[in-house]
Structures are given as C-alpha cells and as structure tokens.
Design a protein around this motif. Structure first.
Motif, short mmCIF file in Angstrom:
data_model
loop_
_atom_site.label_atom_id
_atom_site.label_comp_id
_atom_site.label_asym_id
_atom_site.label_seq_id
_atom_site.Cartn_x
_atom_site.Cartn_y
_atom_site.Cartn_z
N ASP A 198 77.12 -31.98 -4.22
CA ASP A 198 77.27 -31.14 -5.39
C ASP A 198 75.96 -30.99 -6.16
O ASP A 198 75.65 -29.92 -6.69
N ARG A 234 77.36 -24.93 -1.26
CA ARG A 234 77.37 -23.57 -1.79
C ARG A 234 77.65 -23.59 -3.30
O ARG A 234 78.55 -24.29 -3.77
N ARG A 235 76.84 -22.88 -4.05
CA ARG A 235 76.91 -22.81 -5.51
C ARG A 235 76.67 -24.17 -6.16
O ARG A 235 77.10 -24.42 -7.29
N SER A 271 73.63 -19.48 -2.79
CA SER A 271 73.77 -19.11 -4.21
C SER A 271 73.63 -20.34 -5.10
O SER A 271 74.47 -20.62 -5.96
N LEU A 272 72.54 -21.07 -4.88
CA LEU A 272 72.32 -22.31 -5.61
C LEU A 272 71.82 -22.07 -7.03
O LEU A 272 71.25 -21.04 -7.34
N PHE A 273 72.02 -23.09 -7.85
CA PHE A 273 71.42 -23.15 -9.17
C PHE A 273 70.25 -24.14 -9.11
O PHE A 273 70.40 -25.25 -8.60
#
Length: 326
Positions: free
Chosen positions: A212, A232-233, A259-261
């Motif tokens: 995560d 993912r994400r 689509s990472l932060f």
C-alpha cells in the motif's frame, strides 16, 4: 559559551568550536541550557549549504550547527506563556543546539514527561516526530495495511517500522547488511531484505498486488523500483535522498506504474503549531514509556568528536542515533 559554528559552507573543516556570545531570550523565544543535542544528517546538509535557498528551512550564515536538542529553560522572552524557567524541554528544527545554550522559538518546544532523560529526548525528538507524521498523517497506516520501509536500520526507519506494527500494518523492510537487517528484524518487521530485487520480493509477499505504501528515504537508486512494488493507486513517500536526488522523473511514469501517488513531504510543514509539536512529542515519549517504542543511542560524543559521528552517518556506518552531550 562554547559552540560549533560555520562561517562558510563546505566539509568538516569549515566547522570550528568557538567562544560565542550567549543567545538572547527575545520576544517569543526561550533560552535553554542545552544538556544534549541530536546529531543528524541535516547537520551535514547545513554545513554543506543544502538549505541555503530553502523556503522550509531557512538557515543563514553564520550559524551554530545542530537542529535538535533537550535541556532546561533558563529564561523566557516577552509573550512566552507555555514554559517557564526550570521546565524540561526538547525541540527540533531550530538551529543552534551544538552549543551550551540555545534560543528556541516557544512554539517548537515540547515539555518532557517524567521518566524521559535529556539524552533520550535528544535522540528521539527529530526522528520520532518525522516517523510520526509520515505514518499517521501522510501514509495514514491502519490495521491490515502493508508497507515497505527503506533504510530501515536508520533512526527514522527503525521508528517507522515500530509505529507501523503498532498500527497493525504488515511491515516489510530493506537494509544493506546482515547486521542491519538483524536490527530491523528485532524491531518487528515481518520480512527484511537487501536491495537486490526488493521490488519483486515485495510483490511476492503481497500475492502480486504490491504494498500500500513505500517509505523511501534513499532516492535515486530505489525510487523507480519502489514504484514498481507499490499497488495500483498506492502511495510512494520520498522523504530523503541519501543516494542522490531524482531529477528526471516524468509524471507519466506514475500513471504507467498503476496511477500512483508520489509525495515529497517535509517535517517543517507538519510542526506548524505548538499543539502539533506537543502532540507528536507526547506520542513519541508515550511510546517509549509504554514499552512498544525503542530508540537506541548509538553513542555519545563531545563537541570535539562530533565529526566522527557525522562521518559515520554520511558513510551509512551508524546504526541508531548519535547524541552530543554538552
């Protein structure tokens, strides 16, 4: 008073021990007799001029080194109401602690509980507050989450590992040597690896999903692999650049990686009020007193031997937190 000061930027040779004038308890400031000072990577960066143009950490020449300390309040300036002479306090992000006395803004001071010695406070304040905001405010780890901690044998990495476990997360970690990995394992990490193929190991440990959150203080040599092992994400927190800065990252890579932060936070933006400083300090010192948080002091040093500790930090030979005793 005796102090270690710099008049110009450079290597260890630019720092000298001098007889400096006593700082003043001007309005909003508190004069503290320094008992112990934390020795940190930021002291190396200060000496080298890395914060010369920083908006977050404004440090101007000439300056006394040291941005973390603990001691006893001697005098308070006009308008100061939270502390008084005789109080035991600790702080970070206020420069001047490589000295017998320091003037510290009132809003950066935390009162110490009984049972926390000055030496322990100086070892815990900066790294503890950093780990606390990263785990609680940025990552917001909760029960059942997974995370990867790089450089986990370092002072901040050890605390993140323990805080993550205390929050109920599964904690994976990296460290460069077997000795360092043993230290991290003793702090409760679920698995500890070297840096070779850590991205694939993290994927395997999470059934291919990825973790995560990644806590990445290494930078150049790890950041892209950190992105590859994040779900993912998911979230990649780059809070340091021990191996060098990443200067060629295209934001499109975050999309291609799921689509990472990606964030690059700083402690100064998470210690903006006296209440926030005291809250983080209470959490750190409470964890120590309650027994779930362990912060080892790697060694104690005099002003004359500070460069030995800084050299060990810079070459990544230090395990634990070095402390200067005044």
């Amino acid at each position: 008073m005796r102090a270690m000061r710099i008049e110009r930027y450079g290597g260890p040779e630019v720092a000298s021990i001098v007889d400096a004038p006593m700082p003043l308890a001007s309005p909003g400031m508190v004069l503290v007799r320094v008992a112990a000072s934390g020795i940190n990577f930021m002291d190396i960066g200060t000496r080298q001029g890395r914060y010369e143009n920083s908006r977050t950490y404004q440090v101007a020449l000439p300056c006394t080194l040291g941005m973390e300390g603990a001691g006893e309040v001697v005098e308070v300036g006009a308008g100061v109401t939270r502390v008084r002479p005789g109080d035991r306090v600790a702080w970070c992000l206020s420069w001047g602690s490589y000295a017998e006395f320091a003037a510290v803004p009132e809003n950066l001071l935390a009162r110490l509980p009984d049972g926390i010695a000055f030496q322990q406070a100086a070892a815990a304040m900066f790294q503890g507050a950093t780990a606390h905001y990263l785990v609680h405010d940025v990552a917001r780890l909760k029960d059942g989450d997974t995370c990867l901690v790089h450089a986990a044998s370092g002072s901040i990495g050890q605390i993140i590992t323990q805080m993550g476990r205390n929050r109920g997360a599964r904690v994976f970690a990296t460290a460069s040597t077997q000795q360092k990995r043993a230290v991290v394992a003793s702090r409760g990490a679920d698995a500890v690896w070297g840096y070779e193929d850590f991205d694939q190991r993290a994927r395997d440990a999470t059934d291919g999903a990825g973790v995560d959150v990644v806590f990445d203080s290494v930078g150049l040599t790890t950041l892209r692999s950190s992105m590859r092992c994040t779900r993912r994400r998911g979230l990649v927190i780059n809070y340091g650049s021990v191996s060098g800065p990443v200067t060629d990252l295209d934001p499109l890579e975050l999309g291609e990686s799921g689509s990472l932060f990606l964030t690059r936070p700083r402690l100064g933006d998470h210690m903006t009020t006296a209440a926030e400083v005291q809250m983080r300090a209470d959490a750190i010192f409470g964890g120590i007193l309650n027994g779930w948080l362990r912060i080892d002091i790697a060694g104690t040093y005099a002003l004359e031997s500070v460069h030995e500790a800084l050299d060990a930090l810079e070459s990544r030979r230090m395990i634990g937190k070095p402390v200067l005793l005044l």
